[in-house]
Design a protein around this motif. Structure first.
Motif, mmCIF file in Angstrom:
data_model
loop_
_atom_site.group_PDB
_atom_site.id
_atom_site.type_symbol
_atom_site.label_atom_id
_atom_site.label_comp_id
_atom_site.label_asym_id
_atom_site.label_seq_id
_atom_site.Cartn_x
_atom_site.Cartn_y
_atom_site.Cartn_z
ATOM 1 N N ARG A 1 38.893 3.344 30.978
ATOM 2 C CA ARG A 1 40.221 2.957 30.441
ATOM 3 C C ARG A 1 40.490 1.467 29.685
ATOM 4 O O ARG A 1 40.775 1.243 28.818
ATOM 5 C CB ARG A 1 41.284 3.748 31.196
ATOM 6 C CG ARG A 1 41.256 5.075 31.415
ATOM 7 C CD ARG A 1 42.282 5.318 32.717
ATOM 8 N NE ARG A 1 42.182 4.545 33.716
ATOM 9 C CZ ARG A 1 43.177 3.497 34.125
ATOM 10 N NH1 ARG A 1 44.309 3.449 33.603
ATOM 11 N NH2 ARG A 1 43.063 3.105 35.413
ATOM 12 N N ILE A 2 40.184 0.714 30.980
ATOM 13 C CA ILE A 2 40.308 -0.744 30.809
ATOM 14 C C ILE A 2 39.247 -1.224 29.660
ATOM 15 O O ILE A 2 39.797 -1.927 28.571
ATOM 16 C CB ILE A 2 39.931 -1.556 31.979
ATOM 17 C CG1 ILE A 2 40.873 -1.029 33.061
ATOM 18 C CG2 ILE A 2 40.015 -3.132 31.714
ATOM 19 C CD1 ILE A 2 40.467 -1.986 34.274
ATOM 20 N N GLU B 1 38.047 0.850 27.169
ATOM 21 C CA GLU B 1 38.486 0.970 25.766
ATOM 22 C C GLU B 1 39.720 0.319 25.267
ATOM 23 O O GLU B 1 39.792 0.144 24.117
ATOM 24 C CB GLU B 1 38.835 2.758 25.837
ATOM 25 C CG GLU B 1 37.859 3.460 26.352
ATOM 26 C CD GLU B 1 38.153 5.089 26.355
ATOM 27 O OE1 GLU B 1 39.172 5.147 26.581
ATOM 28 O OE2 GLU B 1 36.920 5.784 26.714
ATOM 29 N N ALA B 2 40.506 0.191 26.180
ATOM 30 C CA ALA B 2 41.818 -0.614 25.869
ATOM 31 C C ALA B 2 41.515 -2.010 25.185
ATOM 32 O O ALA B 2 41.943 -2.509 24.229
ATOM 33 C CB ALA B 2 42.602 -0.863 26.959
ATOM 34 N N LEU C 1 48.730 -3.970 25.713
ATOM 35 C CA LEU C 1 47.468 -4.620 24.923
ATOM 36 C C LEU C 1 47.383 -4.142 23.615
ATOM 37 O O LEU C 1 47.104 -4.973 22.527
ATOM 38 C CB LEU C 1 46.070 -4.192 25.357
ATOM 39 C CG LEU C 1 45.580 -5.274 26.669
ATOM 40 C CD1 LEU C 1 46.465 -5.430 27.964
ATOM 41 C CD2 LEU C 1 44.260 -4.624 27.195
ATOM 42 N N LYS C 2 48.327 -2.931 22.922
ATOM 43 C CA LYS C 2 48.298 -2.761 21.845
ATOM 44 C C LYS C 2 48.984 -3.399 21.045
ATOM 45 O O LYS C 2 49.101 -3.594 19.620
ATOM 46 C CB LYS C 2 48.819 -1.190 21.655
ATOM 47 C CG LYS C 2 47.902 -0.253 22.322
ATOM 48 C CD LYS C 2 48.565 1.187 22.449
ATOM 49 C CE LYS C 2 47.820 2.376 23.163
ATOM 50 N NZ LYS C 2 48.173 3.606 23.062
ATOM 51 N N LEU D 1 48.456 -1.078 30.576
ATOM 52 C CA LEU D 1 47.410 -1.337 29.346
ATOM 53 C C LEU D 1 47.993 -1.057 27.851
ATOM 54 O O LEU D 1 47.464 -1.629 27.195
ATOM 55 C CB LEU D 1 46.138 -0.317 29.383
ATOM 56 C CG LEU D 1 45.256 -0.796 30.706
ATOM 57 C CD1 LEU D 1 44.297 0.465 30.904
ATOM 58 C CD2 LEU D 1 44.631 -2.201 30.670
ATOM 59 N N THR D 2 49.058 -0.238 27.807
ATOM 60 C CA THR D 2 49.761 0.070 26.366
ATOM 61 C C THR D 2 50.160 -1.324 26.082
ATOM 62 O O THR D 2 50.057 -1.463 24.613
ATOM 63 C CB THR D 2 50.803 1.065 26.494
ATOM 64 O OG1 THR D 2 51.905 0.527 27.497
ATOM 65 C CG2 THR D 2 50.288 2.327 27.059
ATOM 66 N N ALA E 1 41.873 -3.413 21.408
ATOM 67 C CA ALA E 1 42.903 -4.740 21.278
ATOM 68 C C ALA E 1 41.826 -5.674 20.330
ATOM 69 O O ALA E 1 42.364 -6.519 19.574
ATOM 70 C CB ALA E 1 42.862 -5.417 22.662
#
Length: 328
Positions: free
Chosen positions: A95-96, A98-99, A70-71, A67-68, A103
């Motif tokens: 977590r998904i 929030e990511a 996506l940043k 997921l990092t 994004a």
């Protein structure tokens, strides 16, 4: 000359992911090159923890990261999934969610097919118009009543979030992304390379299983060709029905069955589509383009473009002629 950094695309895959959806962004966007011949897009597959993800088709896919990624993405695409938590309960891991919400603040957000459930579960579609596969429409409406679901279009754009219907509609949406970023000429080349239509008519209603009418041997395709070849002419429903050798009532019913649109809606879309092409590829004045496409006046063309695309002919021409030139 400095080499342009490729547009970063992160494709989120949630288990079990629809393999067809997962493959389309890389296939379609990887076909795009900049003026210098370098890749215009860099497409990476992402899973929540960076581990292999199973597909609904029986094999696994190894991602490029978690997921990092996506940043750092300019565009985030959520592929279709058959995840029970998402489809049955409308829930996604925090977590998904929030990511995706993080994004959204910097990236263009896209979903393919049932990927719309993921965006909706993350709270990114509330109050928005959206699309998903027609088969899952009732489930979607039950789980996300605050989303304005439209089961007819192949894809929908609303407030910077793009959602597609099922199956091959993901191809239509990816071509739209190329057209939006680089203009119609580049998108047409990508379509040619991949041997697909650059822009399909109608919506997904034409692909939904309907009872077959008795007069199945006839079609309105000839009338659509006539309309396309004579956009500047006023053809009545009676003229079009006669051309198709049908009554007006039968023609109108058959036209909607085949395209998902009424004849008037289809013609308006075709006229605007050709007007966009002329804005991109010629220096014709706006009034001349309006006349050639049957939109009457420059004022009418401006109103149609404002209503459909939230832009003006002059702004559209500046944007797409410059991006087309830079990408060819």
């Amino acid at each position: 000359m400095a080499v342009a950094t490729p547009h970063q695309v992160a494709v989120l895959a949630l288990a079990p992911v629809v393999a067809f959806d997962l493959s389309i962004p890389a296939q379609m966007l990887a076909s795009v090159e900049t003026r210098t011949g370098s890749a215009a897009y860099e497409v990476r597959t992402v899973t929540p923890d960076g581990s292999e993800v199973p597909t609904v088709n029986g094999y696994g896919v190894t991602p490029q990261g978690d997921l990092t990624l996506l940043k750092h993405a300019d565009t985030v695409i959520v592929a279709g999934t058959r995840c029970p938590d998402v489809l049955e309960d409308g829930a996604v891991d925090s977590r998904i969610a929030e990511a995706l919400r993080a994004a959204r603040r910097r990236a263009r957000m896209v979903s393919l097919c049932t990927g719309a459930f993921v965006l909706a579960a993350a709270g990114l579609l509330e109050g928005c118009r959206a699309a998903t596969h027609w088969r899952y429409a009732e489930q979607f409406r039950r789980l996300f009543p605050a989303v304005d679901l439209d089961t007819n279009p192949l894809y929908v754009t609303d407030r910077g979030v793009l959602t597609s219907a099922g199956g091959a509609a993901a191809i239509d949406l990816c071509l739209h992304l190329v057209r939006e970023d680089h203009g119609s000429s580049v998108a047409n080349r990508v379509a040619r390379y991949n041997v697909v239509a650059p822009m399909r008519d109608g919506g997904q209603a034409q692909y939904i299983d309907h009872p077959v009418p008795e007069d199945v041997g006839t079609s309105t395709a000839g009338a659509r060709t006539l309309m396309t070849e004579h956009l500047d002419r006023r053809l009545s429903l009676k003229d079009l029905a006669a051309h198709s050798r049908m009554s007006v009532r039968t023609f109108t019913r058959r036209f909607r069955q085949e395209t998902g649109l009424s004849p008037a809606e289809w013609l308006a879309s075709a006229r605007l589509k050709h007007a966009r092409y002329l804005l991109e590829s010629t220096e014709l004045p706006v009034d001349d383009i309006a006349a050639r496409t049957g939109l009457g006046s420059g004022t009418n063309l401006r109103q149609r473009m404002r209503g459909s695309l939230d832009t003006t002919p002059s702004a559209y021409r500046r944007a797409f002629r410059s991006t087309t030139t830079a990408s060819t």
